[in-house]
Design a protein around this motif. Sequence first.
Motif, PDB file in Angstrom:
ATOM      1  N   UNK A  80       9.403   8.495   9.266  1.00 31.52           N
ATOM      2  CA  UNK A  80       9.674   7.474   8.247  1.00 31.52           C
ATOM      3  C   UNK A  80      11.142   7.387   7.861  1.00 31.52           C
ATOM      4  N   UNK A  81      11.779   8.514   7.661  1.00 27.78           N
ATOM      5  CA  UNK A  81      13.092   8.550   7.015  1.00 27.78           C
ATOM      6  C   UNK A  81      14.219   8.632   8.036  1.00 27.78           C
ATOM      7  N   UNK A  82      15.332   7.970   7.728  1.00 26.43           N
ATOM      8  CA  UNK A  82      16.513   8.049   8.585  1.00 26.43           C
ATOM      9  C   UNK A  82      17.062   9.473   8.576  1.00 26.43           C
ATOM     10  N   UNK A 137       0.824  -1.201   0.000  1.00 26.89           N
ATOM     11  CA  UNK A 137       0.000   0.000   0.000  1.00 26.89           C
ATOM     12  C   UNK A 137       0.867   1.263   0.000  1.00 26.89           C
ATOM     13  N   UNK A 138       1.960   1.250   0.776  1.00 29.54           N
ATOM     14  CA  UNK A 138       2.866   2.398   0.764  1.00 29.54           C
ATOM     15  C   UNK A 138       3.426   2.624  -0.644  1.00 29.54           C
ATOM     16  N   UNK A 165       0.555   9.909   3.639  1.00 27.44           N
ATOM     17  CA  UNK A 165       1.877  10.294   4.126  1.00 27.44           C
ATOM     18  C   UNK A 165       2.565   9.148   4.870  1.00 27.44           C
ATOM     19  N   UNK A 166       2.023   7.928   4.719  1.00 25.95           N
ATOM     20  CA  UNK A 166       2.601   6.718   5.308  1.00 25.95           C
ATOM     21  C   UNK A 166       2.639   6.764   6.831  1.00 25.95           C
TER      22      UNK A 166
END
Length: 530
Positions: free
Chosen positions: A480-482, A98-99, A165-166
């Motif tokens: 979400x992001x590193x 889905x993402x 936006x996950x």
Amino acid sequence: MSAPVTALDSVVPRPAHIRARSGVFTLREETTLSGEPRTVGWFRDTVGRATGLPLREAAEGDIVFRLAPERVPHREGYRMEISAAGIEVLAHDPAGAHHAAQTVRQLLGPPAWRRSPVGAGPWRIPCGEIADAPRFPWRGCHLDLARHFLPKREILRFVELLSAHKLNVLHLHLTDDQGWRIEVPGLPRLTEVGAWRKGSQLGAGPRAGHLSRPHGGYYTTADLLEIVSYAAEHHVTVVPEVDVPGHCQAALASYPWLGTDPDRQLDVWTSWGVSEHVLNAEETTVDFFKRVFDHVLATFPGEVICVGGDEVPTTEWENSRRCVTRSRALGLSAPARLHGWFLRRMIDHLHGRGRRALGWDEILDAGEEPPAGSIVASWRGEDGGVRAATAGYDTVMCPEQAVYLDHRQSDDPREPVPVGFLSTLEDVYSYEPVPRGVPAENAHRVLGTQAQVWTEHLDTPSRVDYAAFPRLCALAEVAWSEPARREFARFHQRLSRYHLPRLEAFGVEFRPLGGPHPWQTRPDVPGNPR
């Protein structure tokens, strides 16, 4: 100077790995889909409605969403190959698929965020490869429905925006001093009385006024089941909150015997802040809220249930002969310790039924250690999260200094109802959810982060939009992001050039980057900035 942001690099939140290639893939009348059924269905319904394309299913589609956990090891992760011939997605699980579908939708551009076609295309996606997975398992947003009720349709819409936006957790604040929003069978006065107040405080600070307009509403069990089901379709888990043993004046107005003085008739509170009125500690009150939570358990299937536990004044307990006697009978050293005693009874009840309790960080200071397995939401800064993680509790980081989206967005005098700390878009984007004080071996205890949208001063869906966006886009990338993938200047470029037009196409009434539109200001409503 960094390179310009390209269309493939426009995704929010930013993927872990992006590699551009020459060429484009074009959606056409004959484009077909295959793979994970729920994802295929969502993509066909959502993107098909926006583009006007049939996007039929086939045995081997041009766009394929395959589950391949052996090749994509991270939960909710995916890998995507975009070529001129088609799109192949490999995902760890349905959430990852889905993402990936949400990523494709973003790459199709703003028209793909509409609910009906506004043109014939062409619907082009740049070729390349993307590999992606979330940093944290808990990527959430808290939405206060007690201070100002939102129609069900607005919650469903908010679910869509979280998923886009996950973000994967929607924490619903369903009860407070100013309103009770959840129907409970057999306890009709909770909604007949507790769901309605005579008016509302208007603004904040010493110049705050009063709006003599009744306000209220509640969600039926069917409403909530629909919200939960809709959220699950979008891979969002709903965490319900019933706040005890403070923030309960709406319940006390409904059933006065729940309070420290059963002969006192309270109204649902019309002011903001913290009411001094709290629950008593009688077994009948414990049983009442066990009954409430049993209905919550039957309505919300997710693992986590929030018991609140925050901002509990102890004055009534200390001044009530009945409560002093009760605390002594329970073997407590002081009436104030009824706070922890009551919370433990609720948490033990939830854990005994196979769920996990979430509580605000006051549960660490309530007089009893939280039962093992409890989750601590650190809102009074980062100290609660550090203490919880160090002691072996899982924690969700939501400090008001960093991620309270009802707080003012700038020092611009045009900001509507400016309250709380200054929390700019860049401030939110710069937040690091793992506090420095957490020992390295306990860092996994930080489940993630969530934004808080309190609605004392957000009395319409438009005001919620203004407060949440685009700062919630920044928080989504934080969750979400590193950190090594995050750079505010590039985020700002992606937002202004690519993502805000998507939100505009969807109908989000966000705050422009340069400041509010004239119609978004509230010059007649005083604020109280800190």
